[in-house]
Write a protein that holds these residues in place. Structure first.
Motif, PDB file in Angstrom:
ATOM      1  N   THR A   1      29.749 -61.987 -48.138  1.00 16.54           N
ATOM      2  CA  THR A   1      29.628 -62.734 -46.890  1.00 16.54           C
ATOM      3  C   THR A   1      28.206 -62.590 -46.360  1.00 16.54           C
ATOM      4  N   ASP A   2      27.921 -63.260 -45.243  1.00 16.53           N
ATOM      5  CA  ASP A   2      26.687 -62.960 -44.534  1.00 16.53           C
ATOM      6  C   ASP A   2      26.850 -61.584 -43.885  1.00 16.53           C
ATOM      7  N   ALA A   3      25.851 -61.120 -43.166  1.00 18.50           N
ATOM      8  CA  ALA A   3      25.874 -59.754 -42.626  1.00 18.50           C
ATOM      9  C   ALA A   3      27.034 -59.568 -41.650  1.00 18.50           C
ATOM     10  N   PRO A   4      27.937 -58.609 -41.912  1.00 14.96           N
ATOM     11  CA  PRO A   4      29.040 -58.365 -40.981  1.00 14.96           C
ATOM     12  C   PRO A   4      28.527 -57.795 -39.659  1.00 14.96           C
TER      13      PRO A   4
ATOM     14  N   PRO B   1      20.477 -55.426 -48.662  1.00 15.05           N
ATOM     15  CA  PRO B   1      19.806 -55.644 -47.377  1.00 15.05           C
ATOM     16  C   PRO B   1      18.819 -56.806 -47.402  1.00 15.05           C
ATOM     17  N   ALA B   2      18.175 -57.048 -48.541  1.00 13.76           N
ATOM     18  CA  ALA B   2      17.290 -58.201 -48.638  1.00 13.76           C
ATOM     19  C   ALA B   2      18.074 -59.487 -48.415  1.00 13.76           C
ATOM     20  N   ALA B   3      19.289 -59.559 -48.976  1.00 16.82           N
ATOM     21  CA  ALA B   3      20.133 -60.744 -48.798  1.00 16.82           C
ATOM     22  C   ALA B   3      20.539 -60.922 -47.343  1.00 16.82           C
ATOM     23  N   HIS B   4      20.939 -59.840 -46.703  1.00 12.19           N
ATOM     24  CA  HIS B   4      21.376 -59.921 -45.310  1.00 12.19           C
ATOM     25  C   HIS B   4      20.228 -60.209 -44.345  1.00 12.19           C
ATOM     26  N   CYS B   5      19.012 -59.878 -44.747  1.00 10.02           N
ATOM     27  CA  CYS B   5      17.859 -60.052 -43.857  1.00 10.02           C
ATOM     28  C   CYS B   5      16.966 -61.220 -44.257  1.00 10.02           C
ATOM     29  N   GLY B   6      17.386 -62.036 -45.228  1.00  7.62           N
ATOM     30  CA  GLY B   6      16.645 -63.239 -45.574  1.00  7.62           C
ATOM     31  C   GLY B   6      15.353 -62.999 -46.319  1.00  7.62           C
ATOM     32  N   LEU B   7      15.339 -62.018 -47.221  1.00  2.00           N
ATOM     33  CA  LEU B   7      14.141 -61.668 -47.983  1.00  2.00           C
ATOM     34  C   LEU B   7      14.370 -61.849 -49.477  1.00  2.00           C
ATOM     35  N   VAL B   8      13.270 -61.835 -50.220  1.00  2.07           N
ATOM     36  CA  VAL B   8      13.340 -61.694 -51.674  1.00  2.07           C
ATOM     37  C   VAL B   8      13.440 -60.206 -51.984  1.00  2.07           C
ATOM     38  N   GLY B   9      14.462 -59.821 -52.719  1.00  2.93           N
ATOM     39  CA  GLY B   9      14.656 -58.424 -53.093  1.00  2.93           C
ATOM     40  C   GLY B   9      14.767 -58.306 -54.600  1.00  2.93           C
TER      41      GLY B   9
ATOM     42  N   ASP C   1      27.272 -57.601 -30.034  1.00  5.76           N
ATOM     43  CA  ASP C   1      27.895 -57.380 -31.341  1.00  5.76           C
ATOM     44  C   ASP C   1      26.892 -57.739 -32.426  1.00  5.76           C
ATOM     45  N   TRP C   2      25.919 -56.877 -32.651  1.00  9.36           N
ATOM     46  CA  TRP C   2      24.838 -57.167 -33.573  1.00  9.36           C
ATOM     47  C   TRP C   2      25.292 -56.999 -35.024  1.00  9.36           C
ATOM     48  N   ALA C   3      24.555 -57.637 -35.918  1.00  4.82           N
ATOM     49  CA  ALA C   3      24.880 -57.607 -37.342  1.00  4.82           C
ATOM     50  C   ALA C   3      24.180 -56.440 -38.030  1.00  4.82           C
ATOM     51  N   ILE C   4      24.815 -55.911 -39.062  1.00  6.35           N
ATOM     52  CA  ILE C   4      24.201 -54.822 -39.831  1.00  6.35           C
ATOM     53  C   ILE C   4      23.057 -55.373 -40.676  1.00  6.35           C
ATOM     54  N   SER C   5      22.217 -54.468 -41.157  1.00  5.51           N
ATOM     55  CA  SER C   5      21.082 -54.871 -41.989  1.00  5.51           C
ATOM     56  C   SER C   5      21.413 -54.870 -43.464  1.00  5.51           C
TER      57      SER C   5
END
Length: 523
Positions: free
Chosen positions: A419-422, A194-202, A159-163
């Motif tokens: 939320t964090d990545a669903p 997507p930057a937020a869900h993947c732990g980046l600066v966007g 059950d992987w998370a979306i990007s």
């Protein structure tokens, strides 16, 4: 090596400790190892190696072009790239090879940056999960990380998370360490989400600061090229290269370029931070609320003035955005008719049949739905009621921001996502429009106002996925936002991702640069 910063890599090039071809080869190998993430639509391996060899020659002769010479980058597949397939993740544009480069692409190439490929996305950038493109969904690398598996107690594949989207491929390319920077587009949050869900600066720059020439449009009045990197300093470096007036884009502004280097000594005591009360939205994850409060307290303890502010028309921004977005989509997608641009159906019993079958075959349900909505809003009997009213509300939303900044507030601190990545299974239960309404609630007001915003990773959730907060500033205050983002990075020490196929050699791990650090407790 792949975990080094852009500045560290550039210095290593100059000192001969790493060569651009060696780094490019490692990035290409990384892309192959992480193919299951589906971050790339097209990998330009031969071109990348050729560009890396040219960069290597410049370093050997002592004539590097700038801070990005030899640095591998990825590009969202809605930016035109000369003689490289550009699809917008749609069957409609499959096989399309533009005869020119988008301005931002050309500026990176002129700096000597190395193009690794074109990244996956939602079709024509319509979505917030990177799950609705013609080339399949993009997977979040954090759902394969050690921390995620430890917290969830299950295999990520179950059950992987979306990007996040729509620039999910670009975010995953940077987060999975196959690329050092990537560009996306941001119409209502498609870079920051997507930057937020993947732990980046966007970074979503001020509208007009970067050229849109060569960006296949979604909503012309809202679209901006967005920057995704692993740190605020790197985002500032890329912004310094890309910003500037472009004769090919009449919406670009003439603004003197700021220094690319952000200050190390940042005086927070002169900062006035606003907390918009309207951003306490229904559905906001309790962990995000708690983190939002702790970061506000952190700023206040450091000497910043923090106060509650009001943006009263924010509650109408989603509805306003949906009307304007659909209306401009209907206009922009009209060109894809099977005659002038794009896919052409084999059903051609009449001109009307050709149009209908071409657009049915070439567009997915999401795109067709927005076209239909936009045409409805633009009907003569509806134009004043919907489109004109939406433009008037947009002005009120922009005025709210202007009034807050005129009152002395320098920066607004908000969540980036609810939320964090669903998980993918949970995310696809809702239709695209509902998902986009939920995911864009904190991001699209900045697009409507044309002002800059940056998302900063702050901590990991209990599920082991990134939680990020957003900084919003006045027009052309992009550098100030990135400066505060850099200060937050130092205080929060967001953990580095650790993937199962990582090696110390690939990451560039050394003393003081440990992969898989414990979750930050700085806040």
């Amino acid at each position: 090596m792949l975990g080094l910063t852009i500045r560290e890599v550039s210095q290593a090039f100059r000192e001969g400790r790493i060569s651009p071809t060696e780094l490019c080869r490692k990035c290409l190998n990384r892309i192959k190892k992480s193919r299951h993430l589906n971050a790339y639509i097209t990998v330009t391996e031969e071109l990348a190696m050729k560009q890396a060899q040219e960069a290597e020659g410049r370093f050997q002769s002592g004539t590097p072009r700038g801070p990005l010479d030899g640095i591998p980058f990825a590009m969202k597949d809605n930016f035109c790239t000369e003689n490289i397939e550009t699809t917008c993740a749609s069957k409609m544009l499959k096989g399309y090879r533009p005869p020119f480069n988008a301005t931002v692409v050309q500026k990176l190439l002129d700096q000597g940056a190395v193009l690794l490929g074109k990244t996956n996305m939602d079709e024509f950038a319509m979505g917030s999960g990177s799950t609705d493109g013609a080339f399949g969904p993009v997977r979040n690398p954090w759902s394969y990380s050690t921390s995620y598996r430890d917290q969830c107690g299950q295999e990520a594949d179950s059950d992987w998370a979306i990007s996040g989207g729509s620039s999910g491929g670009s975010a995953v390319a940077v987060a999975s360490l196959s690329s050092f920077l990537a560009l996306g587009s941001d119409t209502g949050g498609s870079t920051r989400n997507p930057a937020a869900h993947c732990g980046l600066v966007g970074l979503k720059p001020t509208y007009g600061l970067l050229s849109r020439h060569g960006l296949i449009p979604l909503v012309n009045s809202l679209d901006v090229p967005g920057i995704m990197t692993r740190s605020a300093q790197e985002a500032a470096t890329v912004l310094g290269v890309l910003q500037g007036q472009d004769v090919k884009d009449s919406t670009t502004v003439c603004h003197p370029a700021d220094q690319s280097d952000l200050p190390d000594d940042i005086d927070i005591t002169k900062l006035h931070i606003g907390i918009p009360k309207e951003y306490h939205a229904p559905g906001l994850m309790p962990e995000t609320v708690a983190l939002w409060g702790r970061v506000a307290d952190l700023l206040e303890r450091a000497g910043a003035r923090v106060e509650l502010v009001s943006l009263p028309h924010t509650q109408y921004s989603i509805v306003c955005y949906r009307v304007l977005c659909a209306a401009e989509v209907a206009s922009n997608m009209a060109r894809f008719d099977g005659l002038e641009y794009g896919h052409r159906s084999g059903i051609a019993s009449s001109t009307e049949a050709l149009y209908a079958s071409t657009r049915h075959e070439g567009f997915n349900d999401v795109v067709r739905g927005r076209i239909l909505s936009g045409n409805y809003f633009l009907l003569k009997r509806n134009y004043q009621r919907y489109f004109v009213k939406a433009q008037q509300v947009r002005r009120l939303i922009a005025d709210d921001f202007s009034q807050v900044f005129r009152s002395g507030v320098h920066i607004l601190l908000t969540p980036t996502t609810l939320t964090d990545a669903p998980s993918h299974a949970h995310f696809i239960q809702e239709n695209n429009q509902t998902r986009s309404l939920q995911e864009d609630v904190f991001t699209q007001p900045a697009n409507l106002a044309g002002i800059p915003a940056v998302t900063v990773p702050t901590a990991l959730s209990q599920r082991g996925l990134p939680i990020s907060l957003q900084l919003i500033g006045a027009a052309l205050q992009d550098r100030k936002l990135l400066t505060v983002a850099k200060w937050l990075e130092k205080q929060l020490a967001f953990p580095r991702i650790q993937l199962p196929w990582d090696t110390a050699e690939e990451e560039g791990v050394g003393e003081g640069r440990l992969a898989g650090r414990e979750r930050s407790s700085a806040v």
